[in-house]
Scaffold this motif. Structure first.
Motif, PDB file in Angstrom:
ATOM      1  N   ASN A  81       0.810  -1.220   0.000  1.00  9.80           N
ATOM      2  CA  ASN A  81       0.000   0.000   0.000  1.00  9.80           C
ATOM      3  C   ASN A  81       0.843   1.269   0.000  1.00  9.80           C
ATOM      4  N   LEU A  82       2.132   1.134   0.257  1.00  9.49           N
ATOM      5  CA  LEU A  82       2.986   2.324   0.314  1.00  9.49           C
ATOM      6  C   LEU A  82       3.715   2.528  -1.016  1.00  9.49           C
ATOM      7  N   SER A  83       4.214   3.735  -1.210  1.00  8.82           N
ATOM      8  CA  SER A  83       4.889   4.057  -2.465  1.00  8.82           C
ATOM      9  C   SER A  83       6.255   3.372  -2.520  1.00  8.82           C
ATOM     10  N   VAL A  84       6.812   3.332  -3.724  1.00  3.78           N
ATOM     11  CA  VAL A  84       8.152   2.769  -3.900  1.00  3.78           C
ATOM     12  C   VAL A  84       9.138   3.509  -2.998  1.00  3.78           C
ATOM     13  N   ALA A  85       9.047   4.834  -2.994  1.00  5.84           N
ATOM     14  CA  ALA A  85       9.978   5.638  -2.206  1.00  5.84           C
ATOM     15  C   ALA A  85       9.893   5.283  -0.727  1.00  5.84           C
ATOM     16  N   GLU A  86       8.662   5.160  -0.231  1.00  4.02           N
ATOM     17  CA  GLU A  86       8.516   4.851   1.192  1.00  4.02           C
ATOM     18  C   GLU A  86       9.036   3.471   1.521  1.00  4.02           C
ATOM     19  N   ASN A  87       8.766   2.509   0.613  1.00  8.32           N
ATOM     20  CA  ASN A  87       9.234   1.157   0.875  1.00  8.32           C
ATOM     21  C   ASN A  87      10.756   1.106   0.953  1.00  8.32           C
ATOM     22  N   ILE A  88      11.413   1.922   0.161  1.00 12.75           N
ATOM     23  CA  ILE A  88      12.877   1.912   0.201  1.00 12.75           C
ATOM     24  C   ILE A  88      13.376   2.572   1.481  1.00 12.75           C
ATOM     25  N   LEU A  89      12.698   3.624   1.896  1.00 13.23           N
ATOM     26  CA  LEU A  89      13.274   4.453   2.955  1.00 13.23           C
ATOM     27  C   LEU A  89      12.513   4.417   4.274  1.00 13.23           C
ATOM     28  N   ILE A  90      11.457   3.610   4.375  1.00 17.25           N
ATOM     29  CA  ILE A  90      10.672   3.669   5.621  1.00 17.25           C
ATOM     30  C   ILE A  90      11.544   3.286   6.812  1.00 17.25           C
ATOM     31  N   GLY A  91      11.355   4.035   7.874  1.00 18.01           N
ATOM     32  CA  GLY A  91      12.186   3.861   9.054  1.00 18.01           C
ATOM     33  C   GLY A  91      13.396   4.770   9.008  1.00 18.01           C
ATOM     34  N   ARG A  92      13.715   5.267   7.798  1.00 16.19           N
ATOM     35  CA  ARG A  92      14.879   6.142   7.650  1.00 16.19           C
ATOM     36  C   ARG A  92      14.487   7.398   6.877  1.00 16.19           C
ATOM     37  N   GLU A  93      13.202   7.757   6.939  1.00 14.70           N
ATOM     38  CA  GLU A  93      12.747   8.907   6.164  1.00 14.70           C
ATOM     39  C   GLU A  93      13.495  10.162   6.607  1.00 14.70           C
ATOM     40  N   LYS A 118       9.521  15.761  -0.197  1.00 15.94           N
ATOM     41  CA  LYS A 118      10.223  16.059  -1.442  1.00 15.94           C
ATOM     42  C   LYS A 118      11.604  15.398  -1.418  1.00 15.94           C
ATOM     43  N   GLN A 119      12.278  15.585  -0.283  1.00 12.32           N
ATOM     44  CA  GLN A 119      13.608  15.012  -0.138  1.00 12.32           C
ATOM     45  C   GLN A 119      13.560  13.485  -0.181  1.00 12.32           C
ATOM     46  N   LEU A 120      12.498  12.934   0.405  1.00  4.92           N
ATOM     47  CA  LEU A 120      12.319  11.484   0.407  1.00  4.92           C
ATOM     48  C   LEU A 120      12.243  10.959  -1.020  1.00  4.92           C
ATOM     49  N   ARG A 121      11.423  11.642  -1.833  1.00  4.74           N
ATOM     50  CA  ARG A 121      11.279  11.199  -3.229  1.00  4.74           C
ATOM     51  C   ARG A 121      12.591  11.358  -3.992  1.00  4.74           C
ATOM     52  N   GLU A 122      13.300  12.468  -3.696  1.00  7.28           N
ATOM     53  CA  GLU A 122      14.572  12.681  -4.397  1.00  7.28           C
ATOM     54  C   GLU A 122      15.583  11.592  -4.053  1.00  7.28           C
ATOM     55  N   GLN A 123      15.676  11.303  -2.758  1.00  3.42           N
ATOM     56  CA  GLN A 123      16.627  10.262  -2.334  1.00  3.42           C
ATOM     57  C   GLN A 123      16.288   8.925  -2.988  1.00  3.42           C
ATOM     58  N   ALA A 124      14.986   8.604  -2.989  1.00  2.00           N
ATOM     59  CA  ALA A 124      14.566   7.320  -3.547  1.00  2.00           C
ATOM     60  C   ALA A 124      14.853   7.277  -5.045  1.00  2.00           C
ATOM     61  N   THR A 125      14.546   8.359  -5.738  1.00  2.00           N
ATOM     62  CA  THR A 125      14.799   8.393  -7.181  1.00  2.00           C
ATOM     63  C   THR A 125      16.280   8.195  -7.456  1.00  2.00           C
ATOM     64  N   GLU A 126      17.101   8.840  -6.630  1.00  2.00           N
ATOM     65  CA  GLU A 126      18.545   8.729  -6.806  1.00  2.00           C
ATOM     66  C   GLU A 126      18.987   7.264  -6.673  1.00  2.00           C
ATOM     67  N   LEU A 127      18.475   6.602  -5.617  1.00  2.00           N
ATOM     68  CA  LEU A 127      18.838   5.202  -5.387  1.00  2.00           C
ATOM     69  C   LEU A 127      18.380   4.318  -6.541  1.00  2.00           C
ATOM     70  N   VAL A 128      17.120   4.517  -6.945  1.00  2.00           N
ATOM     71  CA  VAL A 128      16.546   3.690  -7.995  1.00  2.00           C
ATOM     72  C   VAL A 128      17.349   3.858  -9.288  1.00  2.00           C
ATOM     73  N   THR A 129      17.739   5.090  -9.578  1.00  2.00           N
ATOM     74  CA  THR A 129      18.515   5.353 -10.789  1.00  2.00           C
ATOM     75  C   THR A 129      19.896   4.722 -10.696  1.00  2.00           C
ATOM     76  N   ARG A 130      20.477   4.803  -9.509  1.00  2.00           N
ATOM     77  CA  ARG A 130      21.805   4.230  -9.322  1.00  2.00           C
ATOM     78  C   ARG A 130      21.790   2.725  -9.603  1.00  2.00           C
ATOM     79  N   PHE A 131      20.655   2.088  -9.330  1.00  2.00           N
ATOM     80  CA  PHE A 131      20.555   0.656  -9.589  1.00  2.00           C
ATOM     81  C   PHE A 131      20.053   0.363 -10.999  1.00  2.00           C
TER      82      PHE A 131
END
Lengths: 335, 514
Positions: free
Chosen positions: B96-108, B118-131
């Motif tokens: 039920n949570l977004s991709v960004a939250e699933n990657i970073l939940i607990g460490r938002e 905004k920062q959460l989405r940016e961090q997640a996008t960065e990680l996803v792109t890196r992979f």
């Protein structure tokens, strides 16, 4: 490694049909339609007076607070049946402390809130650490707190304390000549706070995560135990606060106050689009749910010829319809 | 060349569950920059070992050290912080949570307790792109296919290790992938492997658990083999061929196996009782064609997890197929639920007899009569006299002990419970009996009796599908042997003097019918 494009989630239909905000929009539009119907039919009786709308908040403020607490619990996939009893007990405790013990409301209110929160904490603790279904634990809570009411007194205690009376009668003026009660304002503050907590704090996101999958949340290393206990504590606190608002509204304590109110709270949450399985829903939806249920009551009062039991029938039909909508939505999401 | 220091070392690991030893004295080493396969049949202790590493279970004995320092793992959170991340077979994300939250939940990212979306989405996008992925990180993770979810889970796991390293908390990087490929298609597996190789080259130590031997040989550098909770061997993948590996996993010498094989006469030809064409289920078993004749025993061989049970469940209608057709008695039938199959004379004895067969609180008599009663419908109860007669007959025929129809079935031994289940199905006079591991976990005497019973049933004209992990058993009883591997029916051979355990093992190991 090349960039793998996934093209995003299935484009057509997804945005609208699978949007988790859709149920809230449905409920909000239902409210608008019902309100339009009332405005059209009871125009001559002053239905369009802004105060009619404000009265929805004044008459249902306590229900809103209780339903917001219940939203936290239901978002984790749990249920709290003790809401009505905790409200009833709070009215008794408050009336007894104010009337019979002569304590000022300023002292009594924190005590009542602490008792409610502690009751919720205990239920949450039992639910999590003994792995018992929330249904049965909070059912025990329902009986326990209702019983405690009668320990305080078998009779209703009416409150004649002038401070309480003044607080209850205070009008918060709004532009346009309408007004809200203190209780209504408090309920809106609670709503705003709940929205903030659920969407802008880690605790709030954990509530959603647990509702999505408790097992996953655990394996992701989230503090599931603390969060689960906390939501029941929040619900207990909200119930006690709702009890205080109810005391202001009725100005008495009675062992039979708010019997079955937990069901109204749960109905509001569900009509507001929150899934009983947890993980999906909004407190704004809960507000819509409370308003719709409140509006049904108002409409039936305006009609004048219908017995108040029609409120229950309408609520039942509505609840049924919304559960079916939820069911088809979740089925589509999985399929 | 001196070996580098292992990043993770487990020594003399012991774990017991209710008195049974799941692991006894297992050693496990993991080096940085390697993909290490953890192998063994189901029940060999792989999952237990992993759960000890991830803090789901606690150790009963032995030591774990990371980077040469002893560690005490108390829970999933602490394991993650120590640098051990895990991606499980069942993707453990919150749908039920977004991709960004699933990657970073607990460490938002928060400021004054407020999540900065905004920062959460940016961090997640960065990680996803890196992979190397291109995802809309604000879409719910449940809206993406399973393969992408798996990659998201890996991104989460790896980014947690990275963060732990940056904080200087250990700096070890261990990634455990528990059956990550079981529900992925070939292309998706390639993507996953590419990511795994990249992480390995960056110095990460990866534990890879899989039933797919080809995949092990494709991607792994080293392997550790477990059997019955003990360490069998640790080898470089290049030093061991698939045949030797299968022998190590099963624990039997080929020469020893060959002596045991016995053979049956060929079954009658003619119209098959049951025929499938392209029947299959994604994530369960690849489409297969199968024929079973009346009086034939079809043995299904293959490693645990090779799709044997999944095949049987399709034949019984316990799972819905994705495609293909089933003919029973020459007529196409739709098996949507077990009831459809039962109505056409198919009976199924689950391998999981406690959970999916017996009703432990009921008596032997009630358990035996259950299927017959269900077949008749609740409006037509089996007459008491007939019921008692039937129950007594089958208790005697199968030698169920104690021979007391009133005994609660939970008080019986495993072998006798299995006989009760057999009696239950025999009462319905099935035309096709599917037995999934009917002799697992029961003593030798009862085992022989059940085998004898299968032979006599087939002589009476009943078709039997016999699933067993024990090759000897399959070879002794079957007219035809179906070999499964990697969730595919790779071969169907007529049993005969030239069919030996060695040959079947070869097919299991190589996937080719020679």
């Amino acid at each position: 490694m090349s960039v793998i494009s996934r093209g995003g989630p299935s484009p057509h239909g997804y945005r609208l049909l699978q949007d988790r905000r859709l149920p809230v929009l449905v409920t909000a539009s239902l409210f608008v339609v019902m309100f339009g119907f009332g405005a059209f039919r009871y125009q001559a009786y002053g239905f369009l007076d802004a105060q009619v709308f404000m009265n929805l908040f004044i008459d249902n403020g306590y229900l809103l607070v209780a339903a917001v607490g219940a939203t936290f619990v239901i978002l984790t996939g749990g249920i709290d049946l003790s809401v009505g009893s905790v409200i009833g007990f709070t009215t008794m405790l408050t009336a007894w402390l104010v009337e019979k013990q002569g304590l000022p409301l300023l002292v009594v209110a924190p005590i009542a809130l602490a008792v409610g929160a502690f009751g919720g904490y205990l239920m949450g603790y039992v639910i999590h650490h003994f792995e018992i279904q929330p249904f049965i634990v909070t059912l025990a809570g329902l009986f326990f707190f209702r019983g405690l009411c009668l320990v305080i007194s078998k009779e209703s205690i009416s409150i004649s304390d002038p401070a309480v009376d003044r607080l209850a009668q205070t009008h918060v003026p709004l532009p346009g000549g309408s007004f809200l009660s203190i209780a209504a304002v408090v309920s809106l503050v609670v709503l705003a706070a709940a929205f903030y907590v659920l969407h802008y704090t880690r605790f709030g996101r954990r509530v959603y995560a647990i509702g999505g999958s408790e097992q996953s949340a655990l394996l992701m290393g989230l503090p599931v135990a603390g969060t689960k206990i906390a939501v029941y504590t929040v619900s207990g606190f909200c119930s006690a606060l709702a009890g205080l608002l109810f005391t202001l509204y009725i100005q008495s304590g009675d062992p039979l106050h708010a019997v079955g109110l937990e069901l109204d709270a749960i109905a509001s949450v569900v009509v507001g689009g929150t899934l009983l399985t947890g993980g999906s829903g909004y407190v704004i939806g809960t507000l819509c749910g409370v308003l719709v249920l409140g509006l049904i009551k108002s409409l039936i009062q305006f009609e004048g010829t219908l017995s108040s039991w029609w409120t229950k029938i309408a609520t039942g039909v509505l609840l049924f319809a919304f559960i079916l909508i939820q069911r088809t939505m979740t089925a589509r999401r999985r399929g | 060349m001196a070996e580098p220091r292992p990043v993770l070392e487990m020594k003399c690991i012991v774990k017991e569950f209710a008195g049974t030893r799941a692991l006894s004295g297992v050693d496990f080493r993991l080096f940085p920059g390697e993909i290490h396969a953890l192998l063994g049949e189901n029940g060999a202790g792989k999952s237990t070992l992993i759960k000890l590493l991830t803090g789901v279970h606690s150790l009963d004995g032995g030591t774990v050290s990371l980077d040469g320092r002893p560690v005490h793992i108390t829970g999933p959170l602490q394991a993650q912080q120590a640098g051990i991340s895990t991606v499980y077979q069942e993707v453990n994300l919150c749908q039920n949570l977004s991709v960004a939250e699933n990657i970073l939940i607990g460490r938002e990212p928060v400021r004054a307790g407020r999540i900065r979306w905004k920062q959460l989405r940016e961090q997640a996008t960065e990680l996803v792109t890196r992979f190397g992925l291109d995802l809309d990180v604000s879409a719910p993770v449940g809206s993406y296919p399973l393969a992408v979810q798996q990659l998201v889970a890996i991104i989460r796991a790896v980014s947690i290790s990275d963060a732990a390293e940056r904080r200087g908390a250990g700096g070890s990087k261990v990634l455990i992938l528990d059956e990550p490929t079981s529900s992925l298609d070939r292309g998706e597996v390639e993507e996953l492997f590419a990511l795994m190789r990249r992480l390995r080259d960056e110095g990460m130590a990866i534990v890879f658990v899989s039933h797919f031997l080809d995949q092990i040989y494709e991607v792994c550098d080293r392997m550790t083999i477990l059997r019955n909770g003990t360490l069998v061997a640790e080898h470089m993948v290049a030093d061991l061929d698939q045949m030797q590996l299968v022998q190590l996993m099963i624990g039997k010498d080929l020469g020893q196996l060959e002596e045991l094989s016995e053979h049956h006469a060929q079954p009658a030809d003619g119209e098959p009782l049951l025929r499938t064409e392209g029947l299959g289920r994604t994530g369960g078993i690849a489409p297969f064609d199968l024929e079973v004749h009346a009086g034939e025993v079809l043995g299904l061989a293959g490693l645990l997890g090779s799709g044997r049970t999944e095949l049987a469940r399709l034949l019984f209608g316990a799972d819905a197929p994705d495609g293909g057709r089933v003919d029973i008695d020459g007529k196409q039938v739709a098996l949507r639920a077990p009831n459809d199959a039962i109505g056409r004379g198919v009976a199924f004895l689950s391998e999981n007899r406690r959970a999916e067969g017996l009703v432990p609180d009921l008596t032997v008599r009630e358990n035996i009569i259950l299927a017959l009663q269900a077949a008749r419908g609740w409006t037509r109860p089996v007459p008491v006299s007939q019921r008692d007669e039937l129950v007594a007959k089958y208790i005697a025929a199968l030698d169920i002990r104690p021979a007391d129809p009133e005994a609660p079935v939970s008080a019986l031994s495993g072998g006798n419970q299995q006989k009760v289940l057999l009696a239950r199905w025999l009462l319905t006079r099935p035309k096709l009996l599917i037995l999934d591991e009917p002799t697992r976990g029961i003593d030798v005497g009862a085992k022989a009796e059940i085998q004898k019973l299968v032979v006599s049933l087939s002589e009476e004209g009943m078709a039997v599908v016999y699933i067993s992990a024990e090759l000897e058993e399959v070879l002794r009883l079957s007219h035809t042997i179906g070999v499964l591997r990697d969730r595919r029916l790779v071969s169907r051979i007529a049993n005969g003097p030239d069919v030996t355990a060695g040959r079947v093992l070869e097919i299991i190991a190589s996937g080719e019918h020679r």
